[in-house]
Design a protein around this motif. Structure first.
Motif, PDB file in Angstrom:
ATOM      1  N   THR A  20     -63.524  87.229  28.774  1.00 36.60           N
ATOM      2  CA  THR A  20     -64.386  86.124  28.355  1.00 36.60           C
ATOM      3  C   THR A  20     -65.423  85.780  29.417  1.00 36.60           C
ATOM      4  OG1 THR A  20     -62.548  85.206  27.066  1.00 36.60           O
ATOM      5  CG2 THR A  20     -64.426  83.754  27.505  1.00 36.60           C
ATOM      6  N   GLY A  21     -64.989  85.699  30.670  1.00 43.64           N
ATOM      7  CA  GLY A  21     -65.924  85.391  31.744  1.00 43.64           C
ATOM      8  C   GLY A  21     -67.012  86.427  31.867  1.00 43.64           C
ATOM      9  N   LEU A  22     -66.649  87.701  31.677  1.00 46.81           N
ATOM     10  CA  LEU A  22     -67.650  88.764  31.758  1.00 46.81           C
ATOM     11  C   LEU A  22     -68.714  88.608  30.684  1.00 46.81           C
ATOM     12  CD1 LEU A  22     -65.524  91.965  32.525  1.00 46.81           C
ATOM     13  CD2 LEU A  22     -67.193  90.849  34.017  1.00 46.81           C
ATOM     14  N   LEU A  26     -72.589  87.993  31.340  1.00 49.15           N
ATOM     15  CA  LEU A  26     -73.583  88.928  30.825  1.00 49.15           C
ATOM     16  C   LEU A  26     -74.626  88.199  29.987  1.00 49.15           C
ATOM     17  CD1 LEU A  26     -74.501  91.847  30.589  1.00 49.15           C
ATOM     18  CD2 LEU A  26     -73.008  92.101  28.597  1.00 49.15           C
ATOM     19  N   LEU A  27     -74.202  87.175  29.245  1.00 52.49           N
ATOM     20  CA  LEU A  27     -75.148  86.396  28.449  1.00 52.49           C
ATOM     21  C   LEU A  27     -76.155  85.687  29.359  1.00 52.49           C
ATOM     22  CD1 LEU A  27     -76.059  85.250  25.724  1.00 52.49           C
ATOM     23  CD2 LEU A  27     -74.362  83.426  26.003  1.00 52.49           C
ATOM     24  N   GLY A  28     -75.668  85.118  30.467  1.00 52.48           N
ATOM     25  CA  GLY A  28     -76.572  84.472  31.409  1.00 52.48           C
ATOM     26  C   GLY A  28     -77.548  85.449  32.033  1.00 52.48           C
ATOM     27  N   VAL A  29     -77.046  86.607  32.445  1.00 51.78           N
ATOM     28  CA  VAL A  29     -77.912  87.629  33.047  1.00 51.78           C
ATOM     29  C   VAL A  29     -78.939  88.122  32.040  1.00 51.78           C
ATOM     30  CG1 VAL A  29     -77.926  90.008  33.873  1.00 51.78           C
ATOM     31  CG2 VAL A  29     -76.307  88.366  34.832  1.00 51.78           C
ATOM     32  N   TRP A 245     -74.289  81.366  32.683  1.00 49.46           N
ATOM     33  CA  TRP A 245     -73.976  82.045  33.944  1.00 49.46           C
ATOM     34  C   TRP A 245     -72.859  81.329  34.700  1.00 49.46           C
ATOM     35  CZ3 TRP A 245     -73.760  86.316  36.302  1.00 49.46           C
ATOM     36  CH2 TRP A 245     -73.728  86.397  37.694  1.00 49.46           C
ATOM     37  N   TYR A 246     -72.984  80.019  34.865  1.00 47.71           N
ATOM     38  CA  TYR A 246     -71.963  79.291  35.602  1.00 47.71           C
ATOM     39  C   TYR A 246     -70.654  79.188  34.833  1.00 47.71           C
ATOM     40  CZ  TYR A 246     -75.142  77.950  39.339  1.00 47.71           C
ATOM     41  OH  TYR A 246     -75.994  77.981  40.414  1.00 47.71           O
ATOM     42  N   ARG A 247     -70.725  79.177  33.520  1.00 48.92           N
ATOM     43  CA  ARG A 247     -69.483  79.189  32.734  1.00 48.92           C
ATOM     44  C   ARG A 247     -68.743  80.503  32.954  1.00 48.92           C
ATOM     45  NH1 ARG A 247     -67.117  76.535  28.465  1.00 48.92           N
ATOM     46  NH2 ARG A 247     -65.778  77.812  27.131  1.00 48.92           N
ATOM     47  N   ASP A 329     -66.141  81.735  45.965  1.00 50.63           N
ATOM     48  CA  ASP A 329     -66.620  82.815  45.084  1.00 50.63           C
ATOM     49  C   ASP A 329     -68.055  82.577  44.679  1.00 50.63           C
ATOM     50  OD1 ASP A 329     -63.444  82.866  43.321  1.00 50.63           O
ATOM     51  OD2 ASP A 329     -64.060  83.783  45.227  1.00 50.63           O
ATOM     52  N   ALA A 330     -68.376  81.343  44.320  1.00 48.29           N
ATOM     53  CA  ALA A 330     -69.728  81.033  43.864  1.00 48.29           C
ATOM     54  C   ALA A 330     -70.743  81.251  44.958  1.00 48.29           C
ATOM     55  CB  ALA A 330     -69.783  79.579  43.372  1.00 48.29           C
ATOM     56  N   GLU A 331     -70.360  81.003  46.224  1.00 46.59           N
ATOM     57  CA  GLU A 331     -71.291  81.215  47.326  1.00 46.59           C
ATOM     58  C   GLU A 331     -71.715  82.668  47.385  1.00 46.59           C
ATOM     59  OE1 GLU A 331     -68.574  78.250  49.989  1.00 46.59           O
ATOM     60  OE2 GLU A 331     -69.561  79.941  50.976  1.00 46.59           O
ATOM     61  N   ALA A 332     -70.755  83.573  47.162  1.00 45.84           N
ATOM     62  CA  ALA A 332     -71.049  84.987  47.306  1.00 45.84           C
ATOM     63  C   ALA A 332     -71.617  85.605  46.063  1.00 45.84           C
ATOM     64  CB  ALA A 332     -69.768  85.751  47.693  1.00 45.84           C
ATOM     65  N   ALA A 333     -71.582  84.850  44.951  1.00 46.03           N
ATOM     66  CA  ALA A 333     -71.951  85.448  43.682  1.00 46.03           C
ATOM     67  C   ALA A 333     -73.428  85.759  43.603  1.00 46.03           C
ATOM     68  CB  ALA A 333     -71.561  84.500  42.539  1.00 46.03           C
ATOM     69  N   GLY A 334     -74.293  84.931  44.167  1.00 46.36           N
ATOM     70  CA  GLY A 334     -75.729  85.190  44.071  1.00 46.36           C
ATOM     71  C   GLY A 334     -76.192  85.043  42.653  1.00 46.36           C
ATOM     72  N   SER A 335     -75.987  83.942  42.081  1.00 47.45           N
ATOM     73  CA  SER A 335     -76.253  83.770  40.694  1.00 47.45           C
ATOM     74  C   SER A 335     -77.739  83.863  40.429  1.00 47.45           C
ATOM     75  CB  SER A 335     -75.762  82.418  40.270  1.00 47.45           C
ATOM     76  OG  SER A 335     -75.893  81.533  41.269  1.00 47.45           O
ATOM     77  N   LEU A 336     -78.323  83.837  39.917  1.00 48.21           N
ATOM     78  CA  LEU A 336     -79.690  84.026  39.651  1.00 48.21           C
ATOM     79  C   LEU A 336     -80.435  83.899  38.587  1.00 48.21           C
ATOM     80  CD1 LEU A 336     -82.922  81.500  38.905  1.00 48.21           C
ATOM     81  CD2 LEU A 336     -82.945  82.380  39.099  1.00 48.21           C
ATOM     82  N   ARG A 337     -81.300  83.676  38.655  1.00 47.81           N
ATOM     83  CA  ARG A 337     -82.299  83.159  37.798  1.00 47.81           C
ATOM     84  C   ARG A 337     -83.335  84.135  37.453  1.00 47.81           C
ATOM     85  NH1 ARG A 337     -85.408  80.246  37.438  1.00 47.81           N
ATOM     86  NH2 ARG A 337     -86.255  78.981  38.070  1.00 47.81           N
TER      87      ARG A 337
END
Length: 337
Positions: A20-22, A26-29, A245-247, A329-337
């Motif tokens: 589910t998280g994946l 993927l939807l956010g990306v 993405w954050y979900r 984990d979130a620090e290393a994730a590099g979430s992005l926009r």
């Protein structure tokens, strides 16, 4: 609904399976992957200053409504200063710098340079969190940076041919990485989407002023297609994309979900070729794969040391109020926009 009931809703247990998280990630990306092609479309009739600031104004209005409806508690004290850092990176810095860069550079070119964002975010998280990653992390990050600069140089005709847009893209990467790293820490206190929303609200006066000044200097006269691209940037790239993405990161396992972001440059290059007719040259393909490979390896080294064994969200753990381990984990994730 009261503030108390809202807090209870946020800490409600959430059950999920590992896939589910994946899918949320993927939807956010996928949402973010359209940002550069649509920015390239929008700058055809709208000024880059208006695009970069106007999209933040629209997103801030949506964020204010969401915060008001859910009766979120406002940040306190130093949290406002930390939100200013987040806003400076992901609300002001990245949108404005990338918008100006895309007035002259193709979206596929920018996608390759910005592929450094996951590793750059990990570097900023290391510096901010006072962690000590292995030497392999720094080595792979350096190789990735060299690969990105080499790609930009080759595309521009050598080091002397580096374009101003390349400097802007690299600046966008640095500012976004700083905003993501600080946001990853702050999200442990305020919640994930709440952090982005408060950052948007905080930057609203500045971005509104810039949007008005841009409109006065160059009245917007875009076509329906260009305005549609702008609407996507404001509603999806600047706001709704962060929800998915954050979900995904919250559902986890985060170490696995964060790797999905490395697909974003590839998707962006494909959209640029399909939607804008940009040439998909071998140089672009090879450069993109090299930068993505280096960035992915660096982030995996960082994650392998810091979050080994983190699994999906278990009952009793909040999706919007991450635990201390989740915040790492979130620090290393590099979430992005």
């Amino acid at each position: 609904m009261s503030a108390h009931s809202s807090a209870i809703a946020q800490s409600r247990p959430l059950l999920s399976n590992p896939s589910t998280g994946l899918w949320w990630g993927l939807l956010g990306v996928a949402a973010f992957s359209f940002t550069m092609p649509f920015t390239r479309v929008a700058v055809g009739g709208l000024s880059p200053l208006f695009i970069g600031s106007g999209r933040a104004v629209v997103a801030a209005a949506l964020a204010a409504v969401a915060l008001a409806l859910t009766r979120q508690r406002p940040p306190r004290g130093v949290q406002w200063a930390r939100l200013a850092v987040v806003a400076g990176g992901v609300v002001v810095g990245f949108p404005l710098l990338s918008s100006f860069a895309l007035t002259t550079a193709p979206a596929s070119h920018g996608a390759v340079v910005v592929a450094l964002l996951p590793a750059a975010t990990a570097v900023m998280a290391v510096l901010r969190g006072k962690d000590r990653p292995p030497r392999a992390f720094w080595a792979l990050t350096a190789v990735g940076a060299v690969a990105a600069v080499a790609f930009a140089a080759v595309q521009g005709g050598g080091i002397a041919g580096l374009r101003w847009s390349d400097v802007l893209f690299l600046g966008a990467v640095v500012t976004a990485a700083i905003g993501y790293a600080e946001g990853g820490l702050l999200a442990r206190e305020l919640g994930a989407w709440q952090t982005v929303s408060w950052a948007l609200v905080l930057s609203f006066p500045l971005m509104l002023g810039l949007a008005v000044a841009a409109a006065a200097q160059q009245p917007p006269s875009g076509t329906p297609v260009e305005w549609a691209a702008f609407a996507y940037l404001a509603v999806v790239s600047m706001f709704l994309g962060f929800f998915a993405w954050y979900r995904g990161l919250a559902l986890g396992p985060m170490a696995r979900v964060s790797q999905v972001q490395l697909v974003q440059p590839v998707l962006t290059i494909c959209w640029a070729a399909l939607l804008l007719g940009e040439d998909l040259t071998w140089g672009t393909v090879v450069g993109g794969l090299a930068v993505v490979a280096c960035a992915g390896a660096a982030v995996r080294v960082r994650l392998g040391r810091s979050v080994r064994g983190v699994g999906p969200l278990s009952p009793g753990r909040s999706i919007d109020r991450p635990t201390r381990r989740q915040g790492t984990d979130a620090e290393a994730a590099g979430s992005l926009r």
